[in-house]
Design an enzyme around this catalytic site. Structure first.
Site, mmCIF file in Angstrom:
data_model
loop_
_atom_site.group_PDB
_atom_site.id
_atom_site.type_symbol
_atom_site.label_atom_id
_atom_site.label_comp_id
_atom_site.label_asym_id
_atom_site.label_seq_id
_atom_site.Cartn_x
_atom_site.Cartn_y
_atom_site.Cartn_z
ATOM 1 N N SER A 98 0.838 -1.211 0.000
ATOM 2 C CA SER A 98 0.000 0.000 0.000
ATOM 3 C C SER A 98 0.866 1.253 0.000
ATOM 4 C CB SER A 98 -0.849 0.056 1.276
ATOM 5 O OG SER A 98 -2.149 -0.342 1.033
ATOM 6 N N LEU A 247 -6.011 5.931 -10.307
ATOM 7 C CA LEU A 247 -6.515 4.658 -9.767
ATOM 8 C C LEU A 247 -6.280 3.515 -10.744
ATOM 9 C CD1 LEU A 247 -9.803 5.807 -7.991
ATOM 10 C CD2 LEU A 247 -7.618 5.224 -6.956
ATOM 11 N N GLY A 347 -4.965 -25.548 10.378
ATOM 12 C CA GLY A 347 -5.688 -25.824 11.622
ATOM 13 C C GLY A 347 -5.537 -24.671 12.598
ATOM 14 N N GLU A 371 -9.545 1.167 -3.424
ATOM 15 C CA GLU A 371 -9.291 1.294 -4.879
ATOM 16 C C GLU A 371 -10.487 0.804 -5.687
ATOM 17 O OE1 GLU A 371 -6.502 2.451 -6.263
ATOM 18 O OE2 GLU A 371 -4.873 2.159 -4.829
HETATM 19 P P1 TGC Z 1 -18.105 8.798 -14.656
HETATM 20 O O1 TGC Z 1 -19.176 9.813 -14.980
HETATM 21 O O2 TGC Z 1 -18.245 7.434 -15.201
HETATM 22 O O3 TGC Z 1 -16.687 9.367 -15.080
HETATM 23 C C1 TGC Z 1 -16.267 10.674 -14.772
HETATM 24 C C2 TGC Z 1 -15.163 11.018 -15.753
HETATM 25 O O4 TGC Z 1 -14.044 10.156 -15.540
HETATM 26 C C3 TGC Z 1 -13.770 9.379 -16.735
HETATM 27 N N1 TGC Z 1 -13.371 8.057 -16.269
HETATM 28 C C4 TGC Z 1 -12.112 7.664 -16.248
HETATM 29 N N2 TGC Z 1 -10.979 8.266 -16.633
HETATM 30 C C5 TGC Z 1 -9.828 7.616 -16.481
HETATM 31 N N3 TGC Z 1 -9.763 6.385 -15.923
HETATM 32 C C6 TGC Z 1 -10.883 5.747 -15.490
HETATM 33 N N4 TGC Z 1 -10.791 4.551 -14.905
HETATM 34 C C7 TGC Z 1 -12.122 6.380 -15.646
HETATM 35 N N5 TGC Z 1 -13.411 6.060 -15.342
HETATM 36 C C8 TGC Z 1 -14.154 7.098 -15.731
HETATM 37 C C9 TGC Z 1 -15.066 9.396 -17.499
HETATM 38 O O5 TGC Z 1 -14.852 9.209 -18.874
HETATM 39 C C10 TGC Z 1 -15.562 10.808 -17.197
HETATM 40 O O6 TGC Z 1 -14.827 11.720 -17.984
HETATM 41 P P2 TGC Z 1 -15.533 13.070 -18.538
HETATM 42 O O7 TGC Z 1 -14.458 13.734 -19.320
HETATM 43 O O8 TGC Z 1 -16.709 12.611 -19.356
HETATM 44 O O9 TGC Z 1 -15.953 13.831 -17.319
HETATM 45 O O10 TGC Z 1 -17.959 8.762 -13.082
HETATM 46 P P3 TGC Z 1 -18.958 8.310 -11.957
HETATM 47 O O11 TGC Z 1 -19.109 9.439 -11.022
HETATM 48 O O12 TGC Z 1 -20.219 7.714 -12.549
HETATM 49 O O13 TGC Z 1 -18.130 7.169 -11.210
HETATM 50 C C11 TGC Z 1 -17.727 6.012 -11.842
HETATM 51 C C12 TGC Z 1 -17.096 5.024 -10.823
HETATM 52 C C13 TGC Z 1 -18.133 4.543 -9.831
HETATM 53 C C14 TGC Z 1 -16.605 3.858 -11.645
HETATM 54 C C15 TGC Z 1 -15.930 5.719 -10.075
HETATM 55 O O14 TGC Z 1 -16.389 6.762 -9.298
HETATM 56 C C16 TGC Z 1 -15.156 4.780 -9.202
HETATM 57 O O15 TGC Z 1 -14.232 4.127 -9.677
HETATM 58 N N6 TGC Z 1 -15.468 4.680 -7.869
HETATM 59 C C17 TGC Z 1 -14.666 3.937 -6.915
HETATM 60 C C18 TGC Z 1 -13.901 4.914 -6.038
HETATM 61 C C19 TGC Z 1 -12.508 4.427 -5.718
HETATM 62 O O16 TGC Z 1 -11.965 3.540 -6.332
HETATM 63 N N7 TGC Z 1 -11.907 5.077 -4.753
HETATM 64 C C20 TGC Z 1 -10.556 4.766 -4.409
HETATM 65 C C21 TGC Z 1 -10.004 5.798 -3.471
HETATM 66 S S1 TGC Z 1 -8.239 5.774 -3.384
HETATM 67 C C22 TGC Z 1 -7.890 4.363 -2.561
HETATM 68 O O17 TGC Z 1 -8.683 3.575 -2.219
HETATM 69 C C23 TGC Z 1 -6.446 4.180 -2.279
HETATM 70 S S2 TGC Z 1 -6.078 2.797 -1.331
HETATM 71 C C24 TGC Z 1 -4.409 2.902 -1.555
HETATM 72 C C25 TGC Z 1 -3.643 1.843 -0.927
HETATM 73 O O18 TGC Z 1 -3.474 1.917 0.310
HETATM 74 O O19 TGC Z 1 -3.106 0.982 -1.692
HETATM 75 P P1 FAD Z 2 -19.241 2.753 0.411
HETATM 76 O O1 FAD Z 2 -18.953 3.468 -0.848
HETATM 77 O O2 FAD Z 2 -20.081 3.427 1.430
HETATM 78 O O3 FAD Z 2 -19.718 1.314 0.112
HETATM 79 C C1 FAD Z 2 -20.350 0.489 1.098
HETATM 80 C C2 FAD Z 2 -20.908 -0.740 0.374
HETATM 81 O O4 FAD Z 2 -21.893 -0.337 -0.602
HETATM 82 C C3 FAD Z 2 -19.838 -1.513 -0.390
HETATM 83 O O5 FAD Z 2 -20.076 -2.898 -0.275
HETATM 84 C C4 FAD Z 2 -20.034 -1.070 -1.827
HETATM 85 O O6 FAD Z 2 -19.599 -2.051 -2.770
HETATM 86 C C5 FAD Z 2 -21.533 -0.888 -1.861
HETATM 87 N N1 FAD Z 2 -21.944 0.039 -2.923
HETATM 88 C C6 FAD Z 2 -21.620 1.354 -3.049
HETATM 89 N N2 FAD Z 2 -22.137 1.856 -4.176
HETATM 90 C C7 FAD Z 2 -22.793 0.842 -4.803
HETATM 91 C C8 FAD Z 2 -23.509 0.719 -6.019
HETATM 92 N N3 FAD Z 2 -23.649 1.738 -6.873
HETATM 93 N N4 FAD Z 2 -24.060 -0.474 -6.315
HETATM 94 C C9 FAD Z 2 -23.908 -1.546 -5.487
HETATM 95 N N5 FAD Z 2 -23.239 -1.492 -4.309
HETATM 96 C C10 FAD Z 2 -22.677 -0.309 -3.989
HETATM 97 N N6 FAD Z 2 -9.165 6.339 -0.088
HETATM 98 C C11 FAD Z 2 -8.357 7.338 -0.552
HETATM 99 O O7 FAD Z 2 -8.816 8.293 -1.159
HETATM 100 N N7 FAD Z 2 -7.002 7.282 -0.335
HETATM 101 C C12 FAD Z 2 -6.407 6.280 0.335
HETATM 102 O O8 FAD Z 2 -5.181 6.264 0.495
HETATM 103 C C13 FAD Z 2 -7.230 5.240 0.858
HETATM 104 N N8 FAD Z 2 -6.679 4.242 1.618
HETATM 105 C C14 FAD Z 2 -7.507 3.342 2.235
HETATM 106 C C15 FAD Z 2 -6.971 2.442 3.157
HETATM 107 C C16 FAD Z 2 -7.801 1.553 3.825
HETATM 108 C C17 FAD Z 2 -7.237 0.636 4.851
HETATM 109 C C18 FAD Z 2 -9.198 1.521 3.534
HETATM 110 C C19 FAD Z 2 -10.107 0.551 4.228
HETATM 111 C C20 FAD Z 2 -9.722 2.410 2.626
HETATM 112 C C21 FAD Z 2 -8.902 3.339 1.980
HETATM 113 N N9 FAD Z 2 -9.434 4.306 1.120
HETATM 114 C C22 FAD Z 2 -8.630 5.304 0.614
HETATM 115 C C23 FAD Z 2 -10.874 4.411 0.938
HETATM 116 C C24 FAD Z 2 -11.463 3.361 -0.013
HETATM 117 O O9 FAD Z 2 -11.188 3.667 -1.333
HETATM 118 C C25 FAD Z 2 -12.992 3.328 0.249
HETATM 119 O O10 FAD Z 2 -13.175 2.697 1.505
HETATM 120 C C26 FAD Z 2 -13.721 2.580 -0.846
HETATM 121 O O11 FAD Z 2 -13.661 3.279 -2.062
HETATM 122 C C27 FAD Z 2 -15.183 2.321 -0.468
HETATM 123 O O12 FAD Z 2 -15.790 3.477 0.034
HETATM 124 P P2 FAD Z 2 -16.607 3.418 1.420
HETATM 125 O O13 FAD Z 2 -15.742 2.779 2.436
HETATM 126 O O14 FAD Z 2 -17.115 4.778 1.685
HETATM 127 O O15 FAD Z 2 -17.780 2.431 1.155
#
Ligand code: TGC
Ligand code: FAD
Length: 392
Positions: A98, A247, A347, A371
């Site tokens: 991470s 991402l 176990g 992610e």
């Molecule tokens: P949507 O309307 O579909 O898209 C908005 C704009 O983004 C473009 N786009 C992308 N561009 C580049 N790469 C991608 N993968 C892209 N996906 C979409 C899209 O074309 C659009 O562009 P434009 O020019 O038309 O505005 O967006 P939405 O709001 O409907 O959301 C789509 C969704 C649900 C797939 C997206 O929000 C999503 O992936 N949600 C998950 C959030 C997430 O992954 N959060 C992670 C936080 S960081 C983290 O967890 C770090 S952990 C790090 C660690 O410790 O390892």
């Molecule tokens: P929610 O979005 O509230 O989701 C809760 C549940 O609802 C999930 O099961 C989800 O799959 C479900 N759900 C949500 N939307 C839908 C849908 N449309 N349809 C069906 N089911 C749905 N974020 C950062 O920005 N930077 C970081 O460095 C980072 N590090 C992290 C480290 C750790 C240890 C953890 C646990 C998280 C980290 N995150 C980070 C945040 C992480 O990306 C979010 O936890 C993740 O994206 C999910 O968001 P949430 O926890 O708010 O869950």
């Protein structure tokens, strides 16, 4: 904890698909994990402390910016090398991976890709060497899977921006020197801002009581009227697509990293099954245990092929976001299932810190959530194949 006897499985001779450089990079990472991570990681996880002493080693094996050009301090490697480094690090611990993922794909990548030349020169060499640690603030308390709904915002005050809001669940936050923060401008457009430790009104409280990723530091980012110099805005891309591009890169690294965790669990369980005797013979001689082990190596092999092909596509700049989602989702679930099955093979011993399996299992509960959750990646695939958007 037991000595690290890890032997990497390669059932389909996938090494034949790797170049000499790939193997050298992997060997350096593998040796470092055995020498510097395995002996200390269990205690760090038990104490819920990030082992800061490994930062230098992470930099030395090229884990900070593997594919960032050498002129900015990166290792200038290809995507398969990047994947292999993530695999080896996560073989040790997902929390350590991470730290490397965030530094490389979520901090160095956006600065390299969307930053000004001054920003690149100021931050990238220090991030590559580990002198600076970075974090990535996208998730908010009320906006996780739907980051587009974020409320963190900044206002143009003439000679600076004024940033307000909060981010939650941020890896590396408690000790990060610089945060890449995604926030909305007055028109609601998302931009990346570089927020530096020491800026007035910026704090990073630690998140406690985690049962997962205990050796990784997680925290909040709080912005209370933080004055951001205008030169700290990433100028070359705005909109949600910018953080989503970051991402894509990090999710690709996770698709490889999860294989490392799975390989470690499988290798541990295989060795244990051959050594542990019950009813007068090794438990590995019982068909039920063989079924588990045979299915594990099958799934690992499939995941390795998926990751390798995805790496080749990324090297040619042809991989789609949906292909990355499929690999992240498949490989993390595969690793989590293997961790659960491996733990059973051990176990009672499987629940102790004598072995790495339970730690991997708990870590992977975060990896399957961050992610993009398992559900979100399925919906991305669903949208790709049907053309119908289930999010809106
Ligand atoms: P949507 O309307 O579909 O898209 C908005 C704009 O983004 C473009 N786009 C992308 N561009 C580049 N790469 C991608 N993968 C892209 N996906 C979409 C899209 O074309 C659009 O562009 P434009 O020019 O038309 O505005 O967006 P939405 O709001 O409907 O959301 C789509 C969704 C649900 C797939 C997206 O929000 C999503 O992936 N949600 C998950 C959030 C997430 O992954 N959060 C992670 C936080 S960081 C983290 O967890 C770090 S952990 C790090 C660690 O410790 O390892
Ligand atoms: P929610 O979005 O509230 O989701 C809760 C549940 O609802 C999930 O099961 C989800 O799959 C479900 N759900 C949500 N939307 C839908 C849908 N449309 N349809 C069906 N089911 C749905 N974020 C950062 O920005 N930077 C970081 O460095 C980072 N590090 C992290 C480290 C750790 C240890 C953890 C646990 C998280 C980290 N995150 C980070 C945040 C992480 O990306 C979010 O936890 C993740 O994206 C999910 O968001 P949430 O926890 O708010 O869950």
């Amino acid at each position: 904890m037991k000595p690290d006897l890890f032997e990497a499985p390669d059932y389909y001779n996938l090494d034949d698909l790797l170049t000499e450089e790939h193997k050298l990079v992997r060997t350096a990472a593998r040796d470092w994990v055995k020498r510097d991570v395995s002996p200390i990681i269990e205690e760090a996880a038990q104490k819920a402390e990030f082992p800061k002493e490994i930062i230098k080693g992470l930099a030395e094996i090229g884990a900070f910016g593997p594919y960032i050009p050498e002129e900015y301090g990166g290792a200038g490697l290809d995507q398969i090398s990047y994947g292999l480094i993530m695999q080896e690090i996560e073989r040790g611990d997902s929390g350590v991976r991470s730290t490397a993922s965030v530094q490389s794909s979520l901090v160095m990548y956006p600065i390299y890709k969307f930053g000004s030349e001054e920003q690149r020169k100021k931050f990238l060499p220090k991030l590559a060497s580990g002198e600076f640690i970075g974090c990535f603030g996208l998730t908010e308390p009320d906006h996780g899977s739907n980051p587009g709904g974020m409320v963190t915002n900044f206002k143009d005050k003439g000679d600076h921006y004024l940033l307000n809001g909060a981010k939650m669940w941020i890896s590396n936050a408690p000790f990060a020197d610089v945060a890449v923060v995604w926030a909305k401008d007055e028109s609601g457009r998302i931009h990346g801002l570089l927020v530096e430790r020491g800026m007035e009104g910026f704090s990073t409280p630690t998140t406690h009581n985690k049962w997962s990723l205990r050796a990784s530091a997680t925290g909040e980012l709080i912005f209370d009227n933080v004055k951001i110099p205008k030169e700290n805005l990433l100028p070359n891309k705005s909109g949600l697509g910018a953080p989503l591009m970051c991402l894509d890169s990090a999710r690709f690294g996770i698709a490889w990293g999860a294989i490392g965790a799975a390989m470690d669990c499988y290798d541990t369980a295989l060795r244990y099954a051959k050594e542990r005797h019950q009813f007068g013979k090794p438990i590995g001689a019982f068909q039920l245990q063989q079924k588990k082990l045979a299915e594990m190596i099958t799934e690992i092999t499939k995941a390795q092929l998926l990751a390798w092909r995805l790496g080749s596509l990324r090297n040619e700049d042809k991989a789609t976001s949906s292909q990355i989602s499929m690999a992240k989702r498949n490989n993390v679930e595969m690793a989590l299932k293997i961790a659960r099955e491996s733990r059973q093979i051990l176990g009672g011993m499987g629940i102790t810190g004598e072995y790495s399996i339970m730690r991997h299992m708990m870590n992977l509960e975060s990896v399957i959530t961050y992610e993009g959750t398992h559900d979100i990646h399925l919906l991305i695939t669903g949208m790709d194949i049907t053309g119908l958007n289930a999010f809106k």
